[in-house]
Design a protein around this motif. Structure first.
Motif, mmCIF file in Angstrom:
data_model
loop_
_atom_site.group_PDB
_atom_site.id
_atom_site.type_symbol
_atom_site.label_atom_id
_atom_site.label_comp_id
_atom_site.label_asym_id
_atom_site.label_seq_id
_atom_site.Cartn_x
_atom_site.Cartn_y
_atom_site.Cartn_z
ATOM 1 N N TRP A 20 -1.542 -57.506 4.105
ATOM 2 C CA TRP A 20 -2.103 -57.391 5.458
ATOM 3 C C TRP A 20 -3.495 -58.006 5.513
ATOM 4 C CZ3 TRP A 20 -5.439 -53.295 7.787
ATOM 5 C CH2 TRP A 20 -5.470 -53.397 9.182
ATOM 6 N N PHE A 21 -4.377 -57.630 4.556
ATOM 7 C CA PHE A 21 -5.728 -58.201 4.506
ATOM 8 C C PHE A 21 -5.684 -59.711 4.294
ATOM 9 C CE2 PHE A 21 -7.156 -53.814 3.285
ATOM 10 C CZ PHE A 21 -7.994 -53.626 4.362
ATOM 11 N N LYS A 22 -4.780 -60.133 3.429
ATOM 12 C CA LYS A 22 -4.625 -61.573 3.156
ATOM 13 C C LYS A 22 -4.222 -62.302 4.429
ATOM 14 C CE LYS A 22 -1.773 -64.730 0.479
ATOM 15 N NZ LYS A 22 -0.583 -64.845 -0.353
ATOM 16 N N GLY A 23 -3.316 -61.706 5.199
ATOM 17 C CA GLY A 23 -2.883 -62.311 6.461
ATOM 18 C C GLY A 23 -4.025 -62.444 7.456
ATOM 19 N N ILE A 24 -4.829 -61.378 7.592
ATOM 20 C CA ILE A 24 -5.983 -61.416 8.503
ATOM 21 C C ILE A 24 -6.935 -62.530 8.083
ATOM 22 C CG2 ILE A 24 -8.058 -60.186 9.257
ATOM 23 C CD1 ILE A 24 -6.452 -57.574 9.033
ATOM 24 N N ASN A 25 -7.278 -62.556 6.794
ATOM 25 C CA ASN A 25 -8.234 -63.533 6.277
ATOM 26 C C ASN A 25 -7.706 -64.957 6.398
ATOM 27 O OD1 ASN A 25 -10.764 -64.114 4.620
ATOM 28 N ND2 ASN A 25 -9.177 -65.042 3.370
ATOM 29 N N ASN A 26 -6.495 -65.199 5.925
ATOM 30 C CA ASN A 26 -5.963 -66.565 5.899
ATOM 31 C C ASN A 26 -5.731 -67.133 7.295
ATOM 32 O OD1 ASN A 26 -6.097 -66.375 3.160
ATOM 33 N ND2 ASN A 26 -3.898 -66.310 2.802
ATOM 34 N N THR A 27 -5.301 -66.288 8.211
ATOM 35 C CA THR A 27 -5.126 -66.751 9.587
ATOM 36 C C THR A 27 -6.467 -67.130 10.186
ATOM 37 O OG1 THR A 27 -3.182 -65.343 9.876
ATOM 38 C CG2 THR A 27 -4.241 -66.159 11.879
ATOM 39 N N ALA A 28 -7.489 -66.292 9.955
ATOM 40 C CA ALA A 28 -8.832 -66.591 10.471
ATOM 41 C C ALA A 28 -9.382 -67.874 9.854
ATOM 42 C CB ALA A 28 -9.773 -65.423 10.196
ATOM 43 N N VAL A 29 -9.145 -68.071 8.552
ATOM 44 C CA VAL A 29 -9.609 -69.297 7.880
ATOM 45 C C VAL A 29 -8.937 -70.516 8.502
ATOM 46 C CG1 VAL A 29 -9.512 -70.604 5.707
ATOM 47 C CG2 VAL A 29 -10.229 -68.217 5.689
ATOM 48 N N THR A 30 -7.630 -70.436 8.718
ATOM 49 C CA THR A 30 -6.891 -71.563 9.314
ATOM 50 C C THR A 30 -7.400 -71.865 10.715
ATOM 51 O OG1 THR A 30 -4.915 -70.971 8.052
ATOM 52 C CG2 THR A 30 -4.593 -72.380 9.978
ATOM 53 N N LEU A 31 -7.576 -70.827 11.523
ATOM 54 C CA LEU A 31 -8.062 -71.029 12.891
ATOM 55 C C LEU A 31 -9.489 -71.567 12.892
ATOM 56 C CD1 LEU A 31 -6.596 -67.802 14.542
ATOM 57 C CD2 LEU A 31 -5.777 -70.145 14.833
ATOM 58 N N ASN A 32 -10.304 -71.114 11.943
ATOM 59 C CA ASN A 32 -11.678 -71.610 11.832
ATOM 60 C C ASN A 32 -11.687 -73.089 11.454
ATOM 61 O OD1 ASN A 32 -14.522 -71.066 11.954
ATOM 62 N ND2 ASN A 32 -14.571 -71.226 9.737
ATOM 63 N N GLN A 33 -10.764 -73.492 10.583
ATOM 64 C CA GLN A 33 -10.644 -74.909 10.213
ATOM 65 C C GLN A 33 -10.261 -75.752 11.431
ATOM 66 O OE1 GLN A 33 -11.277 -76.601 7.210
ATOM 67 N NE2 GLN A 33 -12.311 -74.647 6.871
ATOM 68 N N ASN A 34 -9.405 -75.200 12.292
ATOM 69 C CA ASN A 34 -9.039 -75.906 13.521
ATOM 70 C C ASN A 34 -10.264 -76.123 14.405
ATOM 71 O OD1 ASN A 34 -6.384 -75.890 12.690
ATOM 72 N ND2 ASN A 34 -5.782 -74.171 13.966
ATOM 73 N N ILE A 35 -11.152 -75.109 14.453
ATOM 74 C CA ILE A 35 -12.378 -75.226 15.242
ATOM 75 C C ILE A 35 -13.269 -76.318 14.655
ATOM 76 C CG2 ILE A 35 -14.541 -74.061 15.846
ATOM 77 C CD1 ILE A 35 -12.910 -71.475 16.085
ATOM 78 N N GLU A 36 -13.411 -76.339 13.330
ATOM 79 C CA GLU A 36 -14.254 -77.351 12.690
ATOM 80 C C GLU A 36 -13.706 -78.755 12.938
ATOM 81 O OE1 GLU A 36 -15.615 -76.652 8.707
ATOM 82 O OE2 GLU A 36 -15.612 -74.486 9.000
ATOM 83 N N GLU A 37 -12.380 -78.893 12.887
ATOM 84 C CA GLU A 37 -11.768 -80.191 13.180
ATOM 85 C C GLU A 37 -12.024 -80.591 14.633
ATOM 86 O OE1 GLU A 37 -7.395 -82.388 13.057
ATOM 87 O OE2 GLU A 37 -7.508 -80.201 13.159
ATOM 88 N N ALA A 38 -11.863 -79.634 15.545
ATOM 89 C CA ALA A 38 -12.090 -79.919 16.965
ATOM 90 C C ALA A 38 -13.544 -80.293 17.214
ATOM 91 C CB ALA A 38 -11.692 -78.708 17.819
ATOM 92 N N TRP A 39 -14.480 -79.598 16.529
ATOM 93 C CA TRP A 39 -15.899 -79.923 16.700
ATOM 94 C C TRP A 39 -16.194 -81.317 16.148
ATOM 95 C CZ3 TRP A 39 -19.525 -78.879 19.803
ATOM 96 C CH2 TRP A 39 -20.809 -79.327 19.532
ATOM 97 N N GLY A 40 -15.536 -81.673 15.040
ATOM 98 C CA GLY A 40 -15.689 -83.019 14.491
ATOM 99 C C GLY A 40 -15.271 -84.073 15.503
#
Length: 199
Positions: A20-40
């Motif tokens: 469960w914790f892994k899911g919360i963390n990994n999903t947030a990391v993936t979504l955060n990477q999408n934000i960084e790509e969009a900002w790029g």
């Protein structure tokens, strides 16, 4: 077997909690990477515009001497546009607002150029103006996609029970890209022909 039952239950609970914790963390990391790509992509669009402004400077430099004021406005607009740097991993509403304000200098510049009909007639300038208009559309698209990337990330870390643990993992809410204050009003264009005639 009963002797090991509490240990088996404990191991199962630990594995479920870990997943469960892994899911919360990994999903947030993936979504955060999408934000960084969009900002790029946002920065790439702005960089394209800044590169076009260099060509605009050259075009205005090649124009008549009385257009010196426009050249100064172009140089100032480019300096303002490159002033603020935003770190996509730690974006704050204040950073985004300052970035937007500095980037809006070009809009004010294009209004200034309206005062110089001979410059507007220059074919090189007209081509640059078309390129800038196209770039503005790309910037709008990139900013929209940035906001679209921010929404699922913010939703993920703010919904219960994820919100209880997002802070522990270091995930914070990201701001949306908003227009600068006063952007809802059309700029006023003033033609000062008396000033030109006096020169």
């Amino acid at each position: 077997m009963r002797k090991f039952l509490p240990w088996i239950i404990l191991v199962v609970v630990i594995l479920i909690g870990y997943s469960w914790f892994k899911g919360i963390n990994n999903t947030a990391v993936t979504l955060n990477q999408n934000i960084e790509e969009a900002w790029g992509n946002v920065e790439t669009s702005y960089q394209r515009r800044n590169d076009l402004i260099v060509n605009l400077v050259k075009t205005v430099q090649g124009a008549a001497e009385y257009e010196k004021g426009t050249l100064e406005a172009v140089v100032q607009a480019r300096a303002s546009a490159t002033k603020t740097v935003v770190d996509p991993t730690n974006i704050t509403p204040e950073q985004l607002e300052k970035f937007s304000q500095n980037q809006s200098a070009l809009s004010r510049l294009l209004v200034t150029v309206e005062n110089y009909p001979s410059l507007q007639a220059n074919q090189g300038f007209l081509k640059l103006q078309d390129e800038l208009a196209s770039t503005e559309n790309q910037i709008l698209t990139a900013r929209t996609r940035f906001n679209e990337a921010v929404k699922p990330y913010n939703t993920h870390i703010k919904t219960f029970p994820n919100s209880l643990f997002a802070g522990i993992f270091g995930f914070k809410e990201k701001p949306y890209f908003k227009s600068v204050e006063g952007a809802d009003k059309a700029p006023e264009v003033e033609f000062n022909f008396d000033k030109k005639e006096a020169k």
